[in-house]
Design an enzyme around this catalytic site. Structure first.
Site, PDB file in Angstrom:
ATOM      1  N   ARG A  24      -4.477  20.990   9.001  1.00 18.53           N
ATOM      2  CA  ARG A  24      -4.236  19.612   9.353  1.00 18.53           C
ATOM      3  C   ARG A  24      -2.819  19.658   9.106  1.00 18.53           C
ATOM      4  NH1 ARG A  24      -8.510  19.446  10.073  1.00 18.53           N
ATOM      5  NH2 ARG A  24     -10.492  17.838   9.431  1.00 18.53           N
TER       6      ARG A  24
ATOM      7  N   TYR B 153     -13.947   3.534  12.028  1.00 17.45           N
ATOM      8  CA  TYR B 153     -12.608   3.341  11.352  1.00 17.45           C
ATOM      9  C   TYR B 153     -11.883   3.959  12.774  1.00 17.45           C
ATOM     10  CZ  TYR B 153      -8.063   5.052   9.854  1.00 17.45           C
ATOM     11  OH  TYR B 153      -6.701   5.009   9.678  1.00 17.45           O
TER      12      TYR B 153
ATOM     13  N   ASN C  13     -10.882  10.473  -1.340  1.00 15.07           N
ATOM     14  CA  ASN C  13     -11.426  11.012  -0.044  1.00 15.07           C
ATOM     15  C   ASN C  13     -10.918  12.332   0.406  1.00 15.07           C
ATOM     16  OD1 ASN C  13     -13.614   9.370   0.328  1.00 15.07           O
ATOM     17  ND2 ASN C  13     -12.254   7.673   0.802  1.00 15.07           N
ATOM     18  N   ASN C  14      -9.335  11.874   0.267  1.00 15.29           N
ATOM     19  CA  ASN C  14      -8.281  12.810   0.723  1.00 15.29           C
ATOM     20  C   ASN C  14      -8.286  14.043  -0.068  1.00 15.29           C
ATOM     21  OD1 ASN C  14      -7.352   9.912   1.924  1.00 15.29           O
ATOM     22  ND2 ASN C  14      -7.919  11.363   3.450  1.00 15.29           N
ATOM     23  N   LEU C  15      -7.516  15.256   0.521  1.00 17.69           N
ATOM     24  CA  LEU C  15      -7.412  16.265  -0.046  1.00 17.69           C
ATOM     25  C   LEU C  15      -6.308  16.334  -1.098  1.00 17.69           C
ATOM     26  CD1 LEU C  15      -7.892  19.522  -0.252  1.00 17.69           C
ATOM     27  CD2 LEU C  15      -6.246  19.593   1.363  1.00 17.69           C
TER      28      LEU C  15
ATOM     29  N   LYS D  89      -8.896   1.719  15.181  1.00 14.04           N
ATOM     30  CA  LYS D  89      -7.688   2.184  15.810  1.00 14.04           C
ATOM     31  C   LYS D  89      -7.527   2.291  17.231  1.00 14.04           C
ATOM     32  CE  LYS D  89      -5.794   2.258  11.588  1.00 14.04           C
ATOM     33  NZ  LYS D  89      -4.894   1.212  11.245  1.00 14.04           N
TER      34      LYS D  89
ATOM     35  N   LEU E 165      -3.591  -7.569  -1.313  1.00 14.49           N
ATOM     36  CA  LEU E 165      -3.633  -6.517  -2.562  1.00 14.49           C
ATOM     37  C   LEU E 165      -5.254  -5.986  -2.719  1.00 14.49           C
ATOM     38  CD1 LEU E 165      -1.332  -8.387  -5.020  1.00 14.49           C
ATOM     39  CD2 LEU E 165      -0.737  -6.907  -3.462  1.00 14.49           C
TER      40      LEU E 165
ATOM     41  N   GLY F 240       0.807  -1.297  -0.165  1.00 12.63           N
ATOM     42  CA  GLY F 240       0.002  -0.178  -0.131  1.00 12.63           C
ATOM     43  C   GLY F 240       0.872   1.185   0.000  1.00 12.63           C
TER      44      GLY F 240
ATOM     45  N   SER G 109      -3.796   6.539  14.212  1.00 11.34           N
ATOM     46  CA  SER G 109      -4.136   7.555  13.630  1.00 11.34           C
ATOM     47  C   SER G 109      -4.381   8.637  14.291  1.00 11.34           C
ATOM     48  CB  SER G 109      -5.255   7.226  12.640  1.00 11.34           C
ATOM     49  OG  SER G 109      -5.988   8.183  12.229  1.00 11.34           O
TER      50      SER G 109
ATOM     51  N   ASP H  36       0.413  -8.957   2.125  1.00 12.17           N
ATOM     52  CA  ASP H  36      -0.727  -8.382   1.581  1.00 12.17           C
ATOM     53  C   ASP H  36      -1.542  -9.072   0.769  1.00 12.17           C
ATOM     54  OD1 ASP H  36      -2.192  -6.081   0.016  1.00 12.17           O
ATOM     55  OD2 ASP H  36      -0.528  -4.704   0.904  1.00 12.17           O
TER      56      ASP H  36
HETATM   57  P1  NAD Z   1      -3.377   1.507   1.850  1.00 14.35           P
HETATM   58  O1  NAD Z   1      -4.868   0.999   1.697  1.00 14.35           O
HETATM   59  O2  NAD Z   1      -2.611   2.022   0.800  1.00 14.35           O
HETATM   60  O3  NAD Z   1      -2.495   0.173   2.337  1.00 14.35           O
HETATM   61  C1  NAD Z   1      -3.037  -0.825   3.110  1.00 14.35           C
HETATM   62  C2  NAD Z   1      -2.795  -2.049   2.306  1.00 14.35           C
HETATM   63  O4  NAD Z   1      -3.269  -3.392   3.392  1.00 14.35           O
HETATM   64  C3  NAD Z   1      -3.338  -2.269   1.053  1.00 14.35           C
HETATM   65  O5  NAD Z   1      -2.053  -2.822   0.269  1.00 14.35           O
HETATM   66  C4  NAD Z   1      -4.275  -3.483   1.296  1.00 14.35           C
HETATM   67  O6  NAD Z   1      -4.272  -4.309   0.073  1.00 14.35           O
HETATM   68  C5  NAD Z   1      -3.717  -4.254   2.511  1.00 14.35           C
HETATM   69  N1  NAD Z   1      -4.889  -4.965   3.126  1.00 14.35           N
HETATM   70  C6  NAD Z   1      -6.054  -4.319   3.528  1.00 14.35           C
HETATM   71  N2  NAD Z   1      -6.656  -5.461   4.132  1.00 14.35           N
HETATM   72  C7  NAD Z   1      -5.937  -6.400   4.207  1.00 14.35           C
HETATM   73  C8  NAD Z   1      -6.019  -7.627   4.891  1.00 14.35           C
HETATM   74  N3  NAD Z   1      -7.081  -8.080   5.450  1.00 14.35           N
HETATM   75  N4  NAD Z   1      -5.070  -8.487   4.902  1.00 14.35           N
HETATM   76  C9  NAD Z   1      -3.977  -8.418   4.373  1.00 14.35           C
HETATM   77  N5  NAD Z   1      -3.661  -7.023   3.491  1.00 14.35           N
HETATM   78  C10 NAD Z   1      -4.603  -6.287   3.562  1.00 14.35           C
HETATM   79  O7  NAD Z   1      -3.517   2.531   3.374  1.00 14.35           O
HETATM   80  P2  NAD Z   1      -2.185   3.211   3.701  1.00 14.35           P
HETATM   81  O8  NAD Z   1      -2.571   4.754   3.411  1.00 14.35           O
HETATM   82  O9  NAD Z   1      -1.008   2.839   3.333  1.00 14.35           O
HETATM   83  O10 NAD Z   1      -2.347   3.110   5.281  1.00 14.35           O
HETATM   84  C11 NAD Z   1      -1.503   2.343   5.976  1.00 14.35           C
HETATM   85  C12 NAD Z   1      -2.100   2.033   7.358  1.00 14.35           C
HETATM   86  O11 NAD Z   1      -1.916   3.181   7.826  1.00 14.35           O
HETATM   87  C13 NAD Z   1      -3.541   1.637   7.525  1.00 14.35           C
HETATM   88  O12 NAD Z   1      -3.582   0.766   8.775  1.00 14.35           O
HETATM   89  C14 NAD Z   1      -4.196   2.990   7.771  1.00 14.35           C
HETATM   90  O13 NAD Z   1      -5.341   3.061   8.766  1.00 14.35           O
HETATM   91  C15 NAD Z   1      -3.027   3.761   8.604  1.00 14.35           C
HETATM   92  N6  NAD Z   1      -3.360   5.035   8.529  1.00 14.35           N
HETATM   93  C16 NAD Z   1      -3.238   5.798   7.468  1.00 14.35           C
HETATM   94  C17 NAD Z   1      -3.473   7.149   7.104  1.00 14.35           C
HETATM   95  C18 NAD Z   1      -3.320   7.812   5.916  1.00 14.35           C
HETATM   96  O14 NAD Z   1      -3.731   8.797   5.407  1.00 14.35           O
HETATM   97  N7  NAD Z   1      -2.919   7.197   4.780  1.00 14.35           N
HETATM   98  C19 NAD Z   1      -3.668   7.828   8.340  1.00 14.35           C
HETATM   99  C20 NAD Z   1      -3.519   7.280   9.424  1.00 14.35           C
HETATM  100  C21 NAD Z   1      -3.378   6.054   9.693  1.00 14.35           C
HETATM  101  N1  UDP Z   2     -10.946  18.389   2.488  1.00 15.68           N
HETATM  102  C1  UDP Z   2     -11.626  19.048   1.527  1.00 15.68           C
HETATM  103  N2  UDP Z   2     -11.952  18.720   0.238  1.00 15.68           N
HETATM  104  C2  UDP Z   2     -11.595  17.367  -0.243  1.00 15.68           C
HETATM  105  C3  UDP Z   2     -10.831  16.705   0.654  1.00 15.68           C
HETATM  106  C4  UDP Z   2     -10.582  17.179   2.025  1.00 15.68           C
HETATM  107  O1  UDP Z   2     -11.831  20.501   1.554  1.00 15.68           O
HETATM  108  O2  UDP Z   2     -12.102  17.112  -1.392  1.00 15.68           O
HETATM  109  C5  UDP Z   2     -10.667  19.256   3.547  1.00 15.68           C
HETATM  110  C6  UDP Z   2     -10.858  18.383   4.860  1.00 15.68           C
HETATM  111  O3  UDP Z   2     -12.307  18.918   5.319  1.00 15.68           O
HETATM  112  C7  UDP Z   2      -9.906  18.593   5.976  1.00 15.68           C
HETATM  113  C8  UDP Z   2      -8.797  18.721   4.940  1.00 15.68           C
HETATM  114  O4  UDP Z   2      -9.086  19.016   3.604  1.00 15.68           O
HETATM  115  O5  UDP Z   2     -10.165  19.707   6.416  1.00 15.68           O
HETATM  116  C9  UDP Z   2      -8.022  17.095   5.115  1.00 15.68           C
HETATM  117  O6  UDP Z   2      -8.867  16.244   4.651  1.00 15.68           O
HETATM  118  P1  UDP Z   2      -8.366  14.805   4.401  1.00 15.68           P
HETATM  119  O7  UDP Z   2      -9.633  13.853   4.230  1.00 15.68           O
HETATM  120  O8  UDP Z   2      -7.439  14.713   3.508  1.00 15.68           O
HETATM  121  O9  UDP Z   2      -7.816  14.157   5.855  1.00 15.68           O
HETATM  122  P2  UDP Z   2      -8.399  14.243   7.447  1.00 15.68           P
HETATM  123  O10 UDP Z   2      -9.901  14.820   7.208  1.00 15.68           O
HETATM  124  O11 UDP Z   2      -8.406  12.538   7.467  1.00 15.68           O
HETATM  125  O12 UDP Z   2      -7.754  14.959   8.391  1.00 15.68           O
END
Ligand code: NAD
Ligand code: UDP
Length: 337
Positions: free
Chosen positions: A231, A149, A198-200, A153, A34, A11, A125, A32
């Site tokens: 953020r 979610y 979903n993310n910015l 965590k 995948l 990931g 997180s 993974d």
């Molecule tokens: P991602 O989806 O890119 O990576 C997660 C990986 O886990 C993927 O490759 C997916 O195929 C694998 N996976 C999912 N379910 C599985 C299962 N049951 N068995 C085996 N593999 C599985 O996500 P990421 O952004 O790399 O995030 C990694 C971790 O960090 C996650 O636990 C997420 O909750 C945490 N996290 C991410 C963020 C973020 O913004 N990216 C922020 C805070 C915490």
């Molecule tokens: N955000 C936004 N438009 C989008 C996605 C996110 O304005 O299309 C804003 C969201 O409201 C937050 C910031 O960007 O204030 C970061 O959001 P993100 O989803 O990336 O991270 P998180 O909410 O998990 O902190």
């Protein structure tokens, strides 16, 4: 040097951490399923590092599959990224989230105990913080589950704390990530969300590359510098390096401890959008829209514990994060496809 099992290693965060682990000389086994990634990411990790890793396709919910990994490979440490991470989806399908994130985590822990591997780094997180009152957020401010979610965590963190309390062989790091963005400098690996981001940051880069029409800014009446949400964005390579620091720390310690992984600097949505335009020269069409349910005004880390105790220091600026996110998106307009 250690032999590291990286769950979810294909990931976004996992692939960048594999690069840093291999570059530092560690052996890496990726596990993974995948479901949200592809093997091409791991091909590129190996291409970037000129090192090879072992890939096992499997699911953390099935204990026989994880047990097999521990019997086939010598493992010293587990870095546990695998899981599901979309807040909205977790509200629609809570059971799926509990299954992957909580049941999957428990199965992994049982396999670790059987294999006598007691060192774990867990992806937590900043969404678990109550995020009202104290900003920046210190590790000891109250935690609260606001959606399914963050509940997964929080409950996993609490399980890990209890396990370490009951059995002194465990050494566990809870890394509470703030907002990871950016990509490897090469642009060969990066964030590849499936469907509408979903993310910015991926949303902005997809507008820039022409995949989306305009950015909706969720909320412009927050009590922040310009009314938009603030953020703490952290470069994914800095975040990957935090895992190496945590690994070194945990190999010489026992118990369970949490660390914030953020820069300590907050940026608003408008600041991010404007800086992206300055760094890349590409205008980002946008509209001001209503607040997104569940969002807080400001989330920003007090990272002093990680700096002091882990010897970790984030290196990258917001401009670096934006330039690297764009470099990845520009070279890979459709992600790994
Ligand atoms: P991602 O989806 O890119 O990576 C997660 C990986 O886990 C993927 O490759 C997916 O195929 C694998 N996976 C999912 N379910 C599985 C299962 N049951 N068995 C085996 N593999 C599985 O996500 P990421 O952004 O790399 O995030 C990694 C971790 O960090 C996650 O636990 C997420 O909750 C945490 N996290 C991410 C963020 C973020 O913004 N990216 C922020 C805070 C915490
Ligand atoms: N955000 C936004 N438009 C989008 C996605 C996110 O304005 O299309 C804003 C969201 O409201 C937050 C910031 O960007 O204030 C970061 O959001 P993100 O989803 O990336 O991270 P998180 O909410 O998990 O902190």
């Amino acid at each position: 040097m250690a032999s590291v099992l990286v769950t979810g290693g294909a990931g976004y965060l996992g692939s960048h951490t594999c690069v840093e682990l291999l570059s530092a000389g560690h052996d890496v086994v990726v596990f993974d399923n995948l479901s949200n990634s592809c093997e091409e990411a791991l091909n590129r990790v190996q291409e970037l590092t000129h090192k090879s890793l072992t890939f096992v396709q499997g699911d953390i919910r099935y204990q026989d599959e994880i047990d097999q990994v521990f019997s086939d490979h010598h493992i010293d440490v587990v870095i546990h990224f695998a899981g599901l991470k979309a807040i909205n989806e977790s509200l629609e399908t809570p059971l799926t989230y509990f299954d992957h994130n909580v049941v999957g985590g428990t199965q992994l822990l049982k396999s670790m105990e059987k294999a006598k591997v007691f060192t774990l780094i867990f992806s937590s997180s900043a969404t678990i913080y109550e995020a009202i009152g104290d900003i920046p957020l210190h590790e000891d401010v109250p935690v609260l589950s606001k959606n399914n979610y963050s509940y997964t965590k929080l409950i996993t963190e609490q399980m890990l704390q209890q396990i370490a309390k009951a059995d002194s062989r465990w050494s566990i790091a809870l890394l509470r990530y703030f907002n990871p963005v950016g990509a490897h400098k090469s642009g060969r690996i990066g964030e590849d969300p499936q469907g509408v981001p979903n993310n910015l940051m991926p949303y902005i880069t997809q507008v820039a590359v022409g995949r989306r029409k305009k950015l909706s800014i969720y909320g412009h009446d927050y009590d922040t510098i310009d009314g938009t949400g603030v953020r703490d964005y952290i470069h994914v390579v800095d975040l990957a390096n935090a895992h190496l620091c945590a690994l070194n720390n945990r190999l010489g310690a026992k118990g369970c401890r949490a660390w914030n992984i953020g820069t300590g600097r907050g940026s608003s949505v408008l600041q991010v959008k404007n800086s992206f335009e300055e760094v890349t020269g590409i205008p980002i069409a946008f509209e001001l829209s209503s607040r997104r349910a569940g969002d807080v005004a400001t989330s920003c880390a007090d990272n002093s514990r990680a700096v002091t105790e882990l010897g970790w220091q984030p290196q990258y600026t917001l401009e670096d994060m934006l330039a690297d996110s764009w470099n990845w998106q520009k070279q890979n307009p459709n992600g790994y496809n």
